[in-house]
Write a protein that holds these residues in place. Sequence first.
Motif, PDB file in Angstrom:
ATOM      1  N   LEU A  32     -16.029-114.299 -11.452  1.00 11.59           N
ATOM      2  CA  LEU A  32     -17.527-113.428 -11.554  1.00 11.59           C
ATOM      3  C   LEU A  32     -17.960-113.201 -10.155  1.00 11.59           C
ATOM      4  O   LEU A  32     -19.016-112.289  -9.890  1.00 11.59           O
ATOM      5  N   ARG A  33     -17.819-113.995  -9.066  1.00 11.02           N
ATOM      6  CA  ARG A  33     -18.284-113.788  -7.644  1.00 11.02           C
ATOM      7  C   ARG A  33     -17.340-112.823  -6.925  1.00 11.02           C
ATOM      8  O   ARG A  33     -17.683-112.214  -5.912  1.00 11.02           O
ATOM      9  N   PRO A  82     -28.029-117.248 -11.067  1.00  9.43           N
ATOM     10  CA  PRO A  82     -27.039-117.008 -12.105  1.00  9.43           C
ATOM     11  C   PRO A  82     -26.175-116.117 -11.835  1.00  9.43           C
ATOM     12  O   PRO A  82     -26.281-114.901 -11.267  1.00  9.43           O
ATOM     13  N   GLU A  83     -24.937-116.213 -12.507  1.00 10.26           N
ATOM     14  CA  GLU A  83     -23.874-115.240 -12.708  1.00 10.26           C
ATOM     15  C   GLU A  83     -24.157-114.175 -13.779  1.00 10.26           C
ATOM     16  O   GLU A  83     -24.862-114.589 -14.599  1.00 10.26           O
ATOM     17  N   THR A  84     -23.524-113.042 -13.475  1.00  6.93           N
ATOM     18  CA  THR A  84     -23.617-111.849 -14.678  1.00  6.93           C
ATOM     19  C   THR A  84     -22.418-111.559 -15.249  1.00  6.93           C
ATOM     20  O   THR A  84     -21.545-111.108 -14.558  1.00  6.93           O
ATOM     21  N   HIS A  87     -20.994-107.253 -19.249  1.00  4.81           N
ATOM     22  CA  HIS A  87     -21.604-106.740 -20.544  1.00  4.81           C
ATOM     23  C   HIS A  87     -20.662-105.687 -21.291  1.00  4.81           C
ATOM     24  O   HIS A  87     -20.029-105.077 -21.016  1.00  4.81           O
ATOM     25  N   ASP A 461     -21.649-103.785 -10.270  1.00  2.00           N
ATOM     26  CA  ASP A 461     -21.929-103.746 -11.942  1.00  2.00           C
ATOM     27  C   ASP A 461     -20.557-104.386 -12.496  1.00  2.00           C
ATOM     28  O   ASP A 461     -19.529-103.602 -12.282  1.00  2.00           O
ATOM     29  N   ALA A 462     -20.782-105.189 -13.289  1.00  2.00           N
ATOM     30  CA  ALA A 462     -19.668-105.620 -14.035  1.00  2.00           C
ATOM     31  C   ALA A 462     -19.122-104.749 -15.058  1.00  2.00           C
ATOM     32  O   ALA A 462     -19.898-103.920 -15.537  1.00  2.00           O
TER      33      ALA A 462
END
Length: 476
Positions: A32-33, A82-84, A87, A461-462
């Motif tokens: 996620l990073r 925190p990680e995201t 979505h 953005d994920a």
Amino acid sequence: MDAPEAGKPPVLSAEIFVIPLEANRFLVYAPLRRAAFVGNAGVVNLLADLREGRTEGVKEGADSGDEALEFLRRLEIVDAGPETPPHETFADEPEPTSVTLFLTTACNLRCTYCYAAAGEGEARHMPPELARRGVDFVVGNAVRRGEDHFEVNFHGGGEPARNWPTLTETLAYARRQAEAHGLNLTAYIATNAVFSKMQLDWVVANLDGASVSCDGLPEVHDANRVTPGGKGSSASVLHTLRRFDAENFSYGIRMTVTAAAIPRLADSVEFLCANFHPGQIQAEPAYQIGRGAVAPSAETEAFVSAFREAQARARGHGQELTFSAARAGTLTRHFCAATQDLFAITPSGSVSSCYEVFDESSPRAPIFLYGAHDGEGGWRFDQEKIAFLRSQSVDRRAWCAGCFARWSCGGDCYHKALAVHGGGEFAGTERCDIIRALTKDQILTRIAEAGGVFWHEAPTDAVAVIEGCDCVSCGE
Ligand code: SF4
Ligand code: SF4
């Protein structure tokens, strides 16, 4: 990233996976990073201490000048907040601006591994009026959503060019709609590329691109991709590819690799790279379904070794070889559009979310067929089925929770999972080993390309939706 507060213990701020390499070396991966590096047992122990909250020895953080902690902060693995996770952005009702038309179950070939067993049984063809309804729906959605573009994809079940009237009429209709509404249109075909001269001229002049099923060396291709009379089809396919290159027509090649063809994979990729100019070459082990149901599995270590050699050869030609579920750097909860409202229409007018489920007779039709035309020019959808399909995301699958590839794999092909495990709990497939091996390769390559010490891409953005589909089974 905020500066660490003096005196505060460092905090692990990333989901970390540690993958043993050789001789006291470990690949540390924070998906996620978008970060990774190769470390020793010392840094792995440090990460374990941080994960367990054992911070006595490291609590001074930045003030201690601890190089390892500074390095981990730089990669946002420590003290980055925190990680995201990726979505999801589903509307209540599907509002696609892309339609896939399963034009026919008829085919001019009888490939030995065909997932659709195309050519067997009575052929079903989509009538033009049904295809127009699909186009009307995505055009209406594009206008309502204020978008400037819609997409039409011609696909199988069989070979889409076998329903030539609907194919050509639908494209002409879509063009008129695009013009009337001020929209851009892109149109693609997934094809076996065995065309008449007239068809090939039309494809080149009218479509924006093609996904071509081709297995490489003529003798490898001809071992499986044959006419009803048993004749190999490579001469026709290679003729099409040469024409595509001559016209600068955009196309990708999709290779299906049987167990018997694994030893020839590298030579086949070399052959394609040396003689043609595809935008993409994808290789997938043959799916044991349809006519390939009883064939020996190609989802093996031998496939991984052959893929690696083929990848090296492809790179020698400046080309990348891809495998659908290995895509380090991508962040998603879903493997493909099957769980993200793919709008595909069967010849009889059902709405399918899976390229594998192209008509109502599929054993998994009750799961993937989630709508139908309403008889009045519109489409109705089964909300319960949509909700179920959308819920098949990797984050909700217990088996995948400990897998380092999960945020890029997205849980792999849901159809395949059902074929292996039925409706039961997912417990991995043979493809998982391939996915992890090739994803690990990609991470190590990214580290090497970034200078050899670490890989860390700027946060973006994920990604929630995988555009298009590198379907595992579309070897038409
Ligand atoms: S990848 Fe699997 S689930 Fe997705 S569309 Fe293809 S067959 Fe269906
Ligand atoms: S366990 Fe298999 S399906 Fe699940 S994320 Fe890992 S590789 Fe993908």
